[in-house]
Design a protein around this motif. Sequence first.
Motif, PDB file in Angstrom:
ATOM      1  N   GLY A 193       0.792  -1.229   0.000  1.00  0.00           N
ATOM      2  CA  GLY A 193       0.000   0.000   0.000  1.00  0.00           C
ATOM      3  C   GLY A 193       0.818   1.268   0.000  1.00  0.00           C
ATOM      4  N   SER A 194       2.062   1.192   0.443  1.00  0.00           N
ATOM      5  CA  SER A 194       2.934   2.373   0.447  1.00  0.00           C
ATOM      6  C   SER A 194       3.957   2.337  -0.674  1.00  0.00           C
ATOM      7  CB  SER A 194       3.660   2.483   1.798  1.00  0.00           C
ATOM      8  OG  SER A 194       4.391   1.311   2.088  1.00  0.00           O
ATOM      9  N   GLY A 195       3.931   1.264  -1.487  1.00  0.00           N
ATOM     10  CA  GLY A 195       4.900   1.120  -2.564  1.00  0.00           C
ATOM     11  C   GLY A 195       4.425   1.720  -3.874  1.00  0.00           C
ATOM     12  N   PRO A 196       5.189   1.508  -4.934  1.00  0.00           N
ATOM     13  CA  PRO A 196       4.919   2.179  -6.209  1.00  0.00           C
ATOM     14  C   PRO A 196       3.798   1.566  -7.042  1.00  0.00           C
ATOM     15  CG  PRO A 196       6.879   0.833  -6.406  1.00  0.00           C
ATOM     16  CD  PRO A 196       6.461   0.765  -4.973  1.00  0.00           C
ATOM     17  N   HIS A 197       3.469   0.296  -6.834  1.00  0.00           N
ATOM     18  CA  HIS A 197       2.454  -0.346  -7.674  1.00  0.00           C
ATOM     19  C   HIS A 197       1.071  -0.054  -7.109  1.00  0.00           C
ATOM     20  CE1 HIS A 197       5.229  -2.434 -10.283  1.00  0.00           C
ATOM     21  NE2 HIS A 197       5.889  -2.889  -9.229  1.00  0.00           N
ATOM     22  N   ALA A 198       0.439   1.017  -7.617  1.00  0.00           N
ATOM     23  CA  ALA A 198      -0.841   1.460  -7.075  1.00  0.00           C
ATOM     24  C   ALA A 198      -2.021   0.665  -7.626  1.00  0.00           C
ATOM     25  CB  ALA A 198      -1.035   2.945  -7.381  1.00  0.00           C
ATOM     26  N   GLY A 199      -1.824  -0.061  -8.714  1.00  0.00           N
ATOM     27  CA  GLY A 199      -2.902  -0.842  -9.292  1.00  0.00           C
ATOM     28  C   GLY A 199      -3.548  -0.190 -10.487  1.00  0.00           C
ATOM     29  N   ASP A 200      -3.181   1.055 -10.787  1.00  0.00           N
ATOM     30  CA  ASP A 200      -3.722   1.723 -11.953  1.00  0.00           C
ATOM     31  C   ASP A 200      -2.736   2.802 -12.377  1.00  0.00           C
ATOM     32  OD1 ASP A 200      -6.296   2.017 -13.642  1.00  0.00           O
ATOM     33  OD2 ASP A 200      -5.817   4.080 -13.104  1.00  0.00           O
ATOM     34  N   SER A 201      -2.806   3.163 -13.634  1.00  0.00           N
ATOM     35  CA  SER A 201      -1.881   4.170 -14.144  1.00  0.00           C
ATOM     36  C   SER A 201      -2.261   5.577 -13.714  1.00  0.00           C
ATOM     37  CB  SER A 201      -1.832   4.097 -15.671  1.00  0.00           C
ATOM     38  OG  SER A 201      -3.139   4.229 -16.210  1.00  0.00           O
ATOM     39  N   SER A 202      -3.452   5.743 -13.155  1.00  0.00           N
ATOM     40  CA  SER A 202      -3.877   7.057 -12.705  1.00  0.00           C
ATOM     41  C   SER A 202      -3.263   7.368 -11.346  1.00  0.00           C
ATOM     42  CB  SER A 202      -5.403   7.121 -12.632  1.00  0.00           C
ATOM     43  OG  SER A 202      -5.884   6.151 -11.716  1.00  0.00           O
ATOM     44  N   ASP A 203      -3.536   8.570 -10.842  1.00  0.00           N
ATOM     45  CA  ASP A 203      -2.945   9.017  -9.577  1.00  0.00           C
ATOM     46  C   ASP A 203      -3.741   8.428  -8.417  1.00  0.00           C
ATOM     47  OD1 ASP A 203      -1.487  10.307  -7.663  1.00  0.00           O
ATOM     48  OD2 ASP A 203      -2.522  12.233  -7.884  1.00  0.00           O
ATOM     49  N   VAL A 204      -3.281   7.306  -7.885  1.00  0.00           N
ATOM     50  CA  VAL A 204      -3.937   6.634  -6.763  1.00  0.00           C
ATOM     51  C   VAL A 204      -3.160   6.938  -5.492  1.00  0.00           C
ATOM     52  CG1 VAL A 204      -4.614   4.408  -5.808  1.00  0.00           C
ATOM     53  CG2 VAL A 204      -4.787   4.801  -8.270  1.00  0.00           C
ATOM     54  N   HIS A 205      -3.874   7.346  -4.451  1.00  0.00           N
ATOM     55  CA  HIS A 205      -3.219   7.672  -3.191  1.00  0.00           C
ATOM     56  C   HIS A 205      -2.583   6.423  -2.590  1.00  0.00           C
ATOM     57  CE1 HIS A 205      -4.692  11.756  -3.112  1.00  0.00           C
ATOM     58  NE2 HIS A 205      -5.939  11.329  -3.316  1.00  0.00           N
ATOM     59  N   ARG A 206      -1.490   6.618  -1.861  1.00  0.00           N
ATOM     60  CA  ARG A 206      -0.787   5.522  -1.212  1.00  0.00           C
ATOM     61  C   ARG A 206      -0.913   5.654   0.301  1.00  0.00           C
ATOM     62  NH1 ARG A 206      -1.417   2.381  -3.648  1.00  0.00           N
ATOM     63  NH2 ARG A 206       0.380   1.050  -3.429  1.00  0.00           N
ATOM     64  N   MET A 207      -0.593   4.599   1.020  1.00  0.00           N
ATOM     65  CA  MET A 207      -0.626   4.640   2.484  1.00  0.00           C
ATOM     66  C   MET A 207       0.476   5.562   3.009  1.00  0.00           C
ATOM     67  SD  MET A 207      -1.310   0.660   3.523  1.00  0.00           S
ATOM     68  CE  MET A 207      -2.852  -0.165   3.129  1.00  0.00           C
ATOM     69  N   PRO A 208       0.217   6.267   4.106  1.00  0.00           N
ATOM     70  CA  PRO A 208       1.193   7.252   4.609  1.00  0.00           C
ATOM     71  C   PRO A 208       2.300   6.631   5.451  1.00  0.00           C
ATOM     72  CG  PRO A 208      -0.748   7.287   5.994  1.00  0.00           C
ATOM     73  CD  PRO A 208      -1.029   6.292   4.894  1.00  0.00           C
ATOM     74  N   PHE A 209       3.007   5.646   4.895  1.00  0.00           N
ATOM     75  CA  PHE A 209       4.103   4.996   5.614  1.00  0.00           C
ATOM     76  C   PHE A 209       5.385   5.135   4.800  1.00  0.00           C
ATOM     77  CE2 PHE A 209       0.324   2.339   6.714  1.00  0.00           C
ATOM     78  CZ  PHE A 209       0.204   2.748   8.034  1.00  0.00           C
ATOM     79  N   ASP A 210       6.488   5.107   5.510  1.00  0.00           N
ATOM     80  CA  ASP A 210       7.780   5.091   4.838  1.00  0.00           C
ATOM     81  C   ASP A 210       8.007   3.682   4.288  1.00  0.00           C
ATOM     82  OD1 ASP A 210      10.783   4.546   4.716  1.00  0.00           O
ATOM     83  OD2 ASP A 210      10.760   6.719   5.013  1.00  0.00           O
ATOM     84  N   TRP A 211       8.100   3.577   2.971  1.00  0.00           N
ATOM     85  CA  TRP A 211       8.174   2.261   2.349  1.00  0.00           C
ATOM     86  C   TRP A 211       9.397   1.482   2.827  1.00  0.00           C
ATOM     87  CZ3 TRP A 211      11.632  -0.244  -0.953  1.00  0.00           C
ATOM     88  CH2 TRP A 211      11.155  -1.427  -1.518  1.00  0.00           C
ATOM     89  N   THR A 212      10.519   2.144   3.003  1.00  0.00           N
ATOM     90  CA  THR A 212      11.745   1.459   3.428  1.00  0.00           C
ATOM     91  C   THR A 212      11.584   0.881   4.822  1.00  0.00           C
ATOM     92  OG1 THR A 212      13.102   2.932   2.068  1.00  0.00           O
ATOM     93  CG2 THR A 212      14.215   1.709   3.825  1.00  0.00           C
ATOM     94  N   VAL A 213      10.972   1.647   5.726  1.00  0.00           N
ATOM     95  CA  VAL A 213      10.800   1.191   7.111  1.00  0.00           C
ATOM     96  C   VAL A 213       9.892  -0.035   7.170  1.00  0.00           C
ATOM     97  CG1 VAL A 213       9.892   1.800   9.387  1.00  0.00           C
ATOM     98  CG2 VAL A 213      11.259   3.463   8.092  1.00  0.00           C
ATOM     99  N   VAL A 214       8.712   0.042   6.519  1.00  0.00           N
ATOM    100  CA  VAL A 214       7.791  -1.096   6.597  1.00  0.00           C
ATOM    101  C   VAL A 214       8.365  -2.315   5.881  1.00  0.00           C
ATOM    102  CG1 VAL A 214       5.714   0.296   6.901  1.00  0.00           C
ATOM    103  CG2 VAL A 214       6.490  -0.246   4.600  1.00  0.00           C
ATOM    104  N   THR A 215       9.165  -2.095   4.860  1.00  0.00           N
ATOM    105  CA  THR A 215       9.791  -3.221   4.168  1.00  0.00           C
ATOM    106  C   THR A 215      10.804  -3.919   5.071  1.00  0.00           C
ATOM    107  OG1 THR A 215       9.517  -2.153   2.010  1.00  0.00           O
ATOM    108  CG2 THR A 215      11.159  -3.900   2.159  1.00  0.00           C
ATOM    109  N   VAL A 216      11.581  -3.138   5.807  1.00  0.00           N
ATOM    110  CA  VAL A 216      12.562  -3.726   6.722  1.00  0.00           C
ATOM    111  C   VAL A 216      11.858  -4.500   7.835  1.00  0.00           C
ATOM    112  CG1 VAL A 216      14.316  -3.192   8.455  1.00  0.00           C
ATOM    113  CG2 VAL A 216      14.368  -2.038   6.229  1.00  0.00           C
ATOM    114  N   VAL A 217      10.801  -3.931   8.408  1.00  0.00           N
ATOM    115  CA  VAL A 217      10.058  -4.630   9.463  1.00  0.00           C
ATOM    116  C   VAL A 217       9.441  -5.908   8.906  1.00  0.00           C
ATOM    117  CG1 VAL A 217       8.137  -4.463  11.084  1.00  0.00           C
ATOM    118  CG2 VAL A 217       9.614  -2.483  10.699  1.00  0.00           C
TER     119      VAL A 217
END
Length: 318
Positions: A193-217
């Motif tokens: 939800g916080s990464g780059p693949h939003a599911g559509d080519s349009s401007d889809v909002h992402r989750m307000p998390f730091d992608w690097t942090v949640v990926t490490v956890v």
Amino acid sequence: MRTPFSWLAARYSLGPRAVRVAAVASVVASIGIIVTGGVVRVTGSGLGCPEWPTCEGENLAPTAEMGVHGAIEFGNRLLTGAICVVVGWLIVTARLQRTPARSVLRGAWAQFWVVVLNAVVGGVAVWMRLSPWVVAAHFLAAMLLLTTAVFTWDRTRPPAGPTPPLPPRETATATGLLWVTGAVAVLGTLVTGSGPHAGDSSDVHRMPFDWTVVTVVHGVLAAVALSLIGLLLHRLDRSHPGPARRRTAALLLVVLAQSLIGLFQSLTDLPGLAVVLHMLGAALVWSGALRVFLATRDSAPTGPYEVGAPPPRALARS
């Protein structure tokens, strides 16, 4: 009260193999809907059909103008219909056993209602223009469907004779492994939800998390799960009969492969193919953790055979 099922059951019966095949098919279909959902997301086809339950306007199917994105999204919707057919066949085969098992019937009907839930959540995701929170709920609903499918499949196993119960520490380790694996899957939705693949080519909002942090956890929790698998495999002595050790060894291989794919995709800017393979791995890891849990909790499953039922060979000939 007489029902069409009871009328059929009084005249026809199916052998245990039929219900086992249907149960395996439901597991495969459940994994398939998770994988195709990943294909929809990485190809940006989430709004290929911009409406639900129709694709666009009064059209159930996409038009040629909607292009490949419409075809991909519509194909994913068609797979939901295929799952309904598979689950329906599972219900029929479970009911037409000479001595139907309540656990298998309940599991089959549970799958049907979870399919309905998953379809509705998917529709809400379209209505909400791919809100990452709803998309995460859609993935978790698909994992719930896989959970019910695996539990039902496990209930169809033929009796293998009594085996010695596992010590409490082994069952506790398997339970802990299941909880940690579930947490890894849930945290994976935050990574998505916080990464780059939003599911559509349009401007889809992402989750307000730091992608690097949640990926490490997410990776740390996966390492904990891997450690628990190694610990459980060490504790399961080779001389112990039953499927627990075999399933744990298979899960170890799957988790290792999944970890390599996850590391690769995080270091290579999340290529689409690697993301889809990671979705497949997530489904296999979760189903594997469930099977290990079931093997350590139940050493002598009854499958579709209830107390007082004819012996397995007699049923197979019916």
